[in-house]
Design a protein around this motif. Sequence first.
Motif, PDB file in Angstrom:
ATOM      1  N   ALA A   1      25.650  16.498  32.117  1.00  0.00           N
ATOM      2  CA  ALA A   1      25.359  17.900  32.438  1.00  0.00           C
ATOM      3  C   ALA A   1      24.845  18.052  33.867  1.00  0.00           C
ATOM      4  CB  ALA A   1      24.360  18.466  31.443  1.00  0.00           C
ATOM      5  N   LEU A   2      24.044  17.113  34.337  1.00  0.00           N
ATOM      6  CA  LEU A   2      23.481  17.215  35.688  1.00  0.00           C
ATOM      7  C   LEU A   2      24.523  17.019  36.792  1.00  0.00           C
ATOM      8  CD1 LEU A   2      20.043  15.415  35.194  1.00  0.00           C
ATOM      9  CD2 LEU A   2      20.461  17.865  35.508  1.00  0.00           C
ATOM     10  N   LEU A   3      25.717  16.576  36.429  1.00  0.00           N
ATOM     11  CA  LEU A   3      26.790  16.416  37.423  1.00  0.00           C
ATOM     12  C   LEU A   3      27.698  17.642  37.511  1.00  0.00           C
ATOM     13  CD1 LEU A   3      27.879  12.703  36.826  1.00  0.00           C
ATOM     14  CD2 LEU A   3      26.614  13.630  38.773  1.00  0.00           C
ATOM     15  N   PHE A   4      27.496  18.643  36.650  1.00  0.00           N
ATOM     16  CA  PHE A   4      28.414  19.779  36.602  1.00  0.00           C
ATOM     17  C   PHE A   4      28.605  20.442  37.960  1.00  0.00           C
ATOM     18  CE2 PHE A   4      29.392  24.306  36.054  1.00  0.00           C
ATOM     19  CZ  PHE A   4      30.614  24.190  35.417  1.00  0.00           C
ATOM     20  N   ASN A   5      27.534  20.789  38.649  1.00  0.00           N
ATOM     21  CA  ASN A   5      27.670  21.471  39.946  1.00  0.00           C
ATOM     22  C   ASN A   5      28.380  20.604  40.973  1.00  0.00           C
ATOM     23  OD1 ASN A   5      26.467  23.838  39.052  1.00  0.00           O
ATOM     24  ND2 ASN A   5      24.421  23.180  39.645  1.00  0.00           N
ATOM     25  N   VAL A   6      28.146  19.304  40.942  1.00  0.00           N
ATOM     26  CA  VAL A   6      28.830  18.390  41.867  1.00  0.00           C
ATOM     27  C   VAL A   6      30.322  18.347  41.553  1.00  0.00           C
ATOM     28  CG1 VAL A   6      28.953  16.014  42.725  1.00  0.00           C
ATOM     29  CG2 VAL A   6      26.731  17.009  42.139  1.00  0.00           C
ATOM     30  N   VAL A   7      30.659  18.346  40.272  1.00  0.00           N
ATOM     31  CA  VAL A   7      32.067  18.360  39.862  1.00  0.00           C
ATOM     32  C   VAL A   7      32.749  19.621  40.386  1.00  0.00           C
ATOM     33  CG1 VAL A   7      33.637  18.513  37.878  1.00  0.00           C
ATOM     34  CG2 VAL A   7      31.737  16.881  37.840  1.00  0.00           C
ATOM     35  N   VAL A   8      32.125  20.774  40.189  1.00  0.00           N
ATOM     36  CA  VAL A   8      32.703  22.041  40.651  1.00  0.00           C
ATOM     37  C   VAL A   8      32.888  22.025  42.159  1.00  0.00           C
ATOM     38  CG1 VAL A   8      32.321  24.530  40.865  1.00  0.00           C
ATOM     39  CG2 VAL A   8      31.823  23.379  38.702  1.00  0.00           C
ATOM     40  N   GLU A   9      31.863  21.624  42.896  1.00  0.00           N
ATOM     41  CA  GLU A   9      31.945  21.579  44.367  1.00  0.00           C
ATOM     42  C   GLU A   9      33.042  20.636  44.835  1.00  0.00           C
ATOM     43  OE1 GLU A   9      27.997  20.513  45.601  1.00  0.00           O
ATOM     44  OE2 GLU A   9      27.143  22.387  44.824  1.00  0.00           O
ATOM     45  N   THR A  10      33.153  19.483  44.189  1.00  0.00           N
ATOM     46  CA  THR A  10      34.169  18.494  44.554  1.00  0.00           C
ATOM     47  C   THR A  10      35.573  19.037  44.329  1.00  0.00           C
ATOM     48  OG1 THR A  10      32.660  16.675  44.044  1.00  0.00           O
ATOM     49  CG2 THR A  10      35.028  16.166  44.067  1.00  0.00           C
ATOM     50  N   ILE A  11      35.788  19.684  43.190  1.00  0.00           N
ATOM     51  CA  ILE A  11      37.107  20.241  42.863  1.00  0.00           C
ATOM     52  C   ILE A  11      37.480  21.332  43.868  1.00  0.00           C
ATOM     53  CG2 ILE A  11      38.385  21.631  41.179  1.00  0.00           C
ATOM     54  CD1 ILE A  11      36.743  20.092  38.998  1.00  0.00           C
ATOM     55  N   GLU A  12      36.565  22.255  44.115  1.00  0.00           N
ATOM     56  CA  GLU A  12      36.873  23.372  45.010  1.00  0.00           C
ATOM     57  C   GLU A  12      37.067  22.899  46.446  1.00  0.00           C
ATOM     58  OE1 GLU A  12      33.937  26.389  44.067  1.00  0.00           O
ATOM     59  OE2 GLU A  12      35.083  26.971  42.289  1.00  0.00           O
ATOM     60  N   LYS A  13      36.351  21.881  46.863  1.00  0.00           N
ATOM     61  CA  LYS A  13      36.546  21.320  48.204  1.00  0.00           C
ATOM     62  C   LYS A  13      37.917  20.645  48.293  1.00  0.00           C
ATOM     63  CE  LYS A  13      34.551  18.193  51.587  1.00  0.00           C
ATOM     64  NZ  LYS A  13      33.503  17.203  51.878  1.00  0.00           N
ATOM     65  N   MET A  14      38.272  19.882  47.275  1.00  0.00           N
ATOM     66  CA  MET A  14      39.553  19.172  47.265  1.00  0.00           C
ATOM     67  C   MET A  14      40.730  20.141  47.269  1.00  0.00           C
ATOM     68  SD  MET A  14      40.850  16.329  44.538  1.00  0.00           S
ATOM     69  CE  MET A  14      42.501  15.650  44.617  1.00  0.00           C
ATOM     70  N   LEU A  15      40.621  21.243  46.495  1.00  0.00           N
ATOM     71  CA  LEU A  15      41.738  22.177  46.359  1.00  0.00           C
ATOM     72  C   LEU A  15      41.712  23.297  47.388  1.00  0.00           C
ATOM     73  CD1 LEU A  15      41.877  22.459  42.477  1.00  0.00           C
ATOM     74  CD2 LEU A  15      43.179  20.936  43.977  1.00  0.00           C
ATOM     75  N   GLY A  16      40.566  23.511  48.013  1.00  0.00           N
ATOM     76  CA  GLY A  16      40.464  24.544  49.035  1.00  0.00           C
ATOM     77  C   GLY A  16      40.403  25.954  48.494  1.00  0.00           C
ATOM     78  N   GLU A  17      40.030  26.099  47.218  1.00  0.00           N
ATOM     79  CA  GLU A  17      39.912  27.422  46.614  1.00  0.00           C
ATOM     80  C   GLU A  17      39.040  27.345  45.372  1.00  0.00           C
ATOM     81  OE1 GLU A  17      43.963  28.499  45.721  1.00  0.00           O
ATOM     82  OE2 GLU A  17      43.912  27.535  43.782  1.00  0.00           O
ATOM     83  N   GLY A  18      38.592  28.510  44.922  1.00  0.00           N
ATOM     84  CA  GLY A  18      37.829  28.584  43.691  1.00  0.00           C
ATOM     85  C   GLY A  18      38.705  28.277  42.489  1.00  0.00           C
ATOM     86  N   VAL A  19      38.102  27.702  41.470  1.00  0.00           N
ATOM     87  CA  VAL A  19      38.835  27.305  40.269  1.00  0.00           C
ATOM     88  C   VAL A  19      38.016  27.746  39.053  1.00  0.00           C
ATOM     89  CG1 VAL A  19      39.737  25.329  38.969  1.00  0.00           C
ATOM     90  CG2 VAL A  19      39.801  25.292  41.466  1.00  0.00           C
ATOM     91  N   ALA A  20      38.684  28.202  38.015  1.00  0.00           N
ATOM     92  CA  ALA A  20      37.998  28.570  36.770  1.00  0.00           C
ATOM     93  C   ALA A  20      37.570  27.298  36.042  1.00  0.00           C
ATOM     94  CB  ALA A  20      38.906  29.419  35.892  1.00  0.00           C
ATOM     95  N   ILE A  21      36.259  27.089  35.961  1.00  0.00           N
ATOM     96  CA  ILE A  21      35.705  25.883  35.337  1.00  0.00           C
ATOM     97  C   ILE A  21      34.534  26.306  34.455  1.00  0.00           C
ATOM     98  CG2 ILE A  21      34.628  23.622  35.723  1.00  0.00           C
ATOM     99  CD1 ILE A  21      35.843  23.715  38.575  1.00  0.00           C
ATOM    100  N   ASN A  22      34.458  25.743  33.268  1.00  0.00           N
ATOM    101  CA  ASN A  22      33.282  25.943  32.426  1.00  0.00           C
ATOM    102  C   ASN A  22      32.949  24.637  31.737  1.00  0.00           C
ATOM    103  OD1 ASN A  22      34.319  25.876  29.554  1.00  0.00           O
ATOM    104  ND2 ASN A  22      35.630  27.500  30.365  1.00  0.00           N
ATOM    105  N   SER A  23      31.814  24.629  31.064  1.00  0.00           N
ATOM    106  CA  SER A  23      31.445  23.431  30.320  1.00  0.00           C
ATOM    107  C   SER A  23      30.915  23.808  28.953  1.00  0.00           C
ATOM    108  CB  SER A  23      30.401  22.618  31.083  1.00  0.00           C
ATOM    109  OG  SER A  23      29.164  23.295  31.123  1.00  0.00           O
TER     110      SER A  23
END
Length: 103
Positions: free
Chosen positions: A60-82
């Motif tokens: 759970a404590l990695l969720f924000n890092v996962v979101v930031e990593t995905i959006e940085k890699m793709l260059g856009e916002g992505v629909a993500i939930n947990s």
Amino acid sequence: MINVIIYLKKQHNAKDLVKHLLMQKLVASASIDENNVSYKYVDGKLVEEIFNVITAQSKALLFNVVVETIEKMLGEGVAINSTPIVGTSIIFNDSVTTKTIPI
């Protein structure tokens, strides 16, 4: 522990994203469900969207890092939930604990 659910647009490569998250030890494991059809009601019309949905297990404590990593890699916002994982076997727990970065 959580399941991270990522709704990835078809133009993005889901397998490359999963590989990157695994290599960075942000998730312990992941599955890809292709051609997931999602419906919305917009302006009085039914709208159909097609995604590749990634479900990954992480801390759970990695969720924000996962979101930031995905959006940085793709260059856009992505629909993500947990969703929380409220019970696990010892094998599952050990897998998530040992295959992700320490917190």
